[in-house]
Motif scaffolding. Structure first.
Motif, mmCIF file in Angstrom:
data_model
loop_
_atom_site.group_PDB
_atom_site.id
_atom_site.type_symbol
_atom_site.label_atom_id
_atom_site.label_comp_id
_atom_site.label_asym_id
_atom_site.label_seq_id
_atom_site.Cartn_x
_atom_site.Cartn_y
_atom_site.Cartn_z
ATOM 1 N N MET A 108 -19.820 28.721 20.986
ATOM 2 C CA MET A 108 -19.771 30.097 20.174
ATOM 3 C C MET A 108 -18.127 29.261 19.643
ATOM 4 S SD MET A 108 -18.851 34.046 22.286
ATOM 5 C CE MET A 108 -17.798 34.759 22.410
ATOM 6 N N SER A 109 -17.837 30.337 18.348
ATOM 7 C CA SER A 109 -16.320 30.172 17.668
ATOM 8 C C SER A 109 -15.905 30.831 18.626
ATOM 9 C CB SER A 109 -16.737 30.000 16.693
ATOM 10 O OG SER A 109 -16.880 31.499 16.005
ATOM 11 N N ALA A 110 -14.149 30.345 18.470
ATOM 12 C CA ALA A 110 -13.086 31.280 18.958
ATOM 13 C C ALA A 110 -13.114 32.748 17.579
ATOM 14 C CB ALA A 110 -12.241 30.737 18.780
ATOM 15 N N SER A 111 -12.094 33.594 17.952
ATOM 16 C CA SER A 111 -12.260 35.046 17.695
ATOM 17 C C SER A 111 -10.735 34.428 17.049
ATOM 18 C CB SER A 111 -12.743 35.631 18.475
ATOM 19 O OG SER A 111 -12.061 37.507 18.062
ATOM 20 N N ILE A 112 -10.382 34.642 16.167
ATOM 21 C CA ILE A 112 -8.802 34.825 15.586
ATOM 22 C C ILE A 112 -8.345 36.027 15.160
ATOM 23 C CG2 ILE A 112 -7.232 33.604 14.817
ATOM 24 C CD1 ILE A 112 -8.790 31.120 14.815
ATOM 25 N N LEU A 113 -7.474 36.872 15.335
ATOM 26 C CA LEU A 113 -7.078 38.469 14.479
ATOM 27 C C LEU A 113 -5.529 37.614 13.549
ATOM 28 C CD1 LEU A 113 -7.112 41.625 13.607
ATOM 29 C CD2 LEU A 113 -4.996 41.237 16.143
ATOM 30 N N THR A 114 -5.842 37.803 12.197
ATOM 31 C CA THR A 114 -4.780 37.612 11.730
ATOM 32 C C THR A 114 -4.344 39.156 10.677
ATOM 33 O OG1 THR A 114 -5.999 37.422 9.416
ATOM 34 C CG2 THR A 114 -6.180 35.594 10.635
ATOM 35 N N VAL A 115 -2.752 38.893 11.038
ATOM 36 C CA VAL A 115 -1.967 40.357 11.025
ATOM 37 C C VAL A 115 -0.708 39.567 9.271
ATOM 38 C CG1 VAL A 115 -0.488 41.918 11.884
ATOM 39 C CG2 VAL A 115 -2.088 40.441 12.801
ATOM 40 N N ASP A 116 -1.361 40.336 8.455
ATOM 41 C CA ASP A 116 -0.342 40.371 7.347
ATOM 42 C C ASP A 116 -0.059 41.173 6.735
ATOM 43 O OD1 ASP A 116 0.973 38.234 4.962
ATOM 44 O OD2 ASP A 116 1.158 36.678 5.936
ATOM 45 N N ASP A 117 1.055 41.403 5.738
ATOM 46 C CA ASP A 117 0.740 42.636 5.109
ATOM 47 C C ASP A 117 -0.357 42.037 3.919
ATOM 48 O OD1 ASP A 117 3.089 41.202 4.962
ATOM 49 O OD2 ASP A 117 3.766 43.334 3.759
ATOM 50 N N SER A 118 -0.316 40.914 3.430
ATOM 51 C CA SER A 118 -0.103 40.684 1.735
ATOM 52 C C SER A 118 -2.078 40.324 1.882
ATOM 53 C CB SER A 118 0.510 39.086 1.809
ATOM 54 O OG SER A 118 -0.251 38.472 0.816
ATOM 55 N N ALA A 119 -2.842 40.925 1.392
ATOM 56 C CA ALA A 119 -4.320 40.841 1.209
ATOM 57 C C ALA A 119 -4.567 39.037 0.453
ATOM 58 C CB ALA A 119 -4.841 41.940 0.688
ATOM 59 N N SER A 120 -3.652 38.675 -0.207
ATOM 60 C CA SER A 120 -4.171 37.545 -0.606
ATOM 61 C C SER A 120 -4.235 36.188 0.394
ATOM 62 C CB SER A 120 -3.316 37.691 -2.121
ATOM 63 O OG SER A 120 -2.227 37.362 -1.361
ATOM 64 N N LEU A 121 -2.989 36.791 1.039
ATOM 65 C CA LEU A 121 -2.341 35.131 1.693
ATOM 66 C C LEU A 121 -4.040 35.749 2.991
ATOM 67 C CD1 LEU A 121 -1.331 33.576 3.038
ATOM 68 C CD2 LEU A 121 0.355 34.687 4.231
ATOM 69 N N ARG A 122 -4.216 37.252 3.804
ATOM 70 C CA ARG A 122 -5.626 37.605 4.676
ATOM 71 C C ARG A 122 -6.168 36.801 3.963
ATOM 72 N NH1 ARG A 122 -3.179 42.396 4.857
ATOM 73 N NH2 ARG A 122 -5.321 43.082 3.469
ATOM 74 N N MET A 123 -6.492 36.734 2.945
ATOM 75 C CA MET A 123 -8.145 36.124 2.463
ATOM 76 C C MET A 123 -7.655 34.303 2.661
ATOM 77 S SD MET A 123 -9.573 36.328 -1.286
ATOM 78 C CE MET A 123 -8.540 36.210 -2.257
ATOM 79 N N ALA A 124 -7.193 33.952 2.476
ATOM 80 C CA ALA A 124 -6.367 32.214 1.975
ATOM 81 C C ALA A 124 -6.718 31.911 3.391
ATOM 82 C CB ALA A 124 -5.495 32.329 1.435
ATOM 83 N N ILE A 125 -6.073 32.863 4.588
ATOM 84 C CA ILE A 125 -5.911 32.570 6.268
ATOM 85 C C ILE A 125 -7.889 32.545 6.426
ATOM 86 C CG2 ILE A 125 -5.528 33.123 8.402
ATOM 87 C CD1 ILE A 125 -2.608 33.627 7.091
ATOM 88 N N ARG A 126 -8.206 33.772 6.499
ATOM 89 C CA ARG A 126 -9.856 33.843 6.735
ATOM 90 C C ARG A 126 -10.630 33.040 5.480
ATOM 91 N NH1 ARG A 126 -11.104 38.519 3.839
ATOM 92 N NH2 ARG A 126 -12.263 37.125 2.174
ATOM 93 N N ILE A 127 -10.612 32.619 4.900
ATOM 94 C CA ILE A 127 -12.059 31.321 4.105
ATOM 95 C C ILE A 127 -11.156 29.795 4.707
ATOM 96 C CG2 ILE A 127 -11.850 29.589 2.346
ATOM 97 C CD1 ILE A 127 -11.101 32.138 0.491
ATOM 98 N N ALA A 128 -9.598 29.716 4.936
ATOM 99 C CA ALA A 128 -9.334 28.162 5.442
ATOM 100 C C ALA A 128 -9.840 28.761 7.236
ATOM 101 C CB ALA A 128 -8.070 28.118 5.867
ATOM 102 N N LEU A 129 -9.797 29.642 7.481
ATOM 103 C CA LEU A 129 -10.701 29.310 8.954
ATOM 104 C C LEU A 129 -11.935 29.847 9.365
ATOM 105 C CD1 LEU A 129 -7.597 31.472 11.188
ATOM 106 C CD2 LEU A 129 -7.374 28.623 11.254
#
Length: 122
Positions: A1-22
């Protein structure tokens, strides 16, 4: 089972970059747009790791970390603090609030993945 990660950032583009990487590294990612949203999502679901920005509207990252650390259900959940700030005083405040690690923006996706793997011990 993969780890579940919460990302918190007001920048939609940064959230997307983090989501893609993770997600590319096999992690499950949930996004929040600010500290208040992150706090609500963390209250509803226990995450294996939280990655948060410092400067956000409604509730900043430091305030969110402090609020999370007051909740017994969040005991032991590692928190990585993301910020453009590299000032030692801000780092000290983040550590005092309960942050586990620190990553200065901008960062390379590989750098984020290495820090996440290290913090999760995987």
């Amino acid at each position: 089972m993969s780890a579940s990660i919460l990302t918190v950032d007001d920048s939609a583009s940064l959230r997307m970059a983090i989501r893609i990487a993770l997600t590319g590294a096999g992690y499950t990612v949930t996004e929040a747009c600010d500290g208040a949203d992150g706090l609500a999502k963390a209250a509803a679901t226990r995450f294996d790791l939280i990655v948060t920005d410092l400067n956000m509207p409604n509730m900043d990252g430091l305030s969110m970390i402090r609020a999370l650390r007051e909740q017994p259900a969040q005991t032991g959940v590692p928190i990585i603090f993301l910020s453009t700030e590299s000032d030692a005083e801000v780092k000290a405040q983040a550590k005092a609030a309960g942050a586990t690690g620190w990553l200065v923006k901008p960062f390379e996706p590989e750098q984020l993945i290495r820090v996440v793997q290290k913090v999760l011990g995987r």
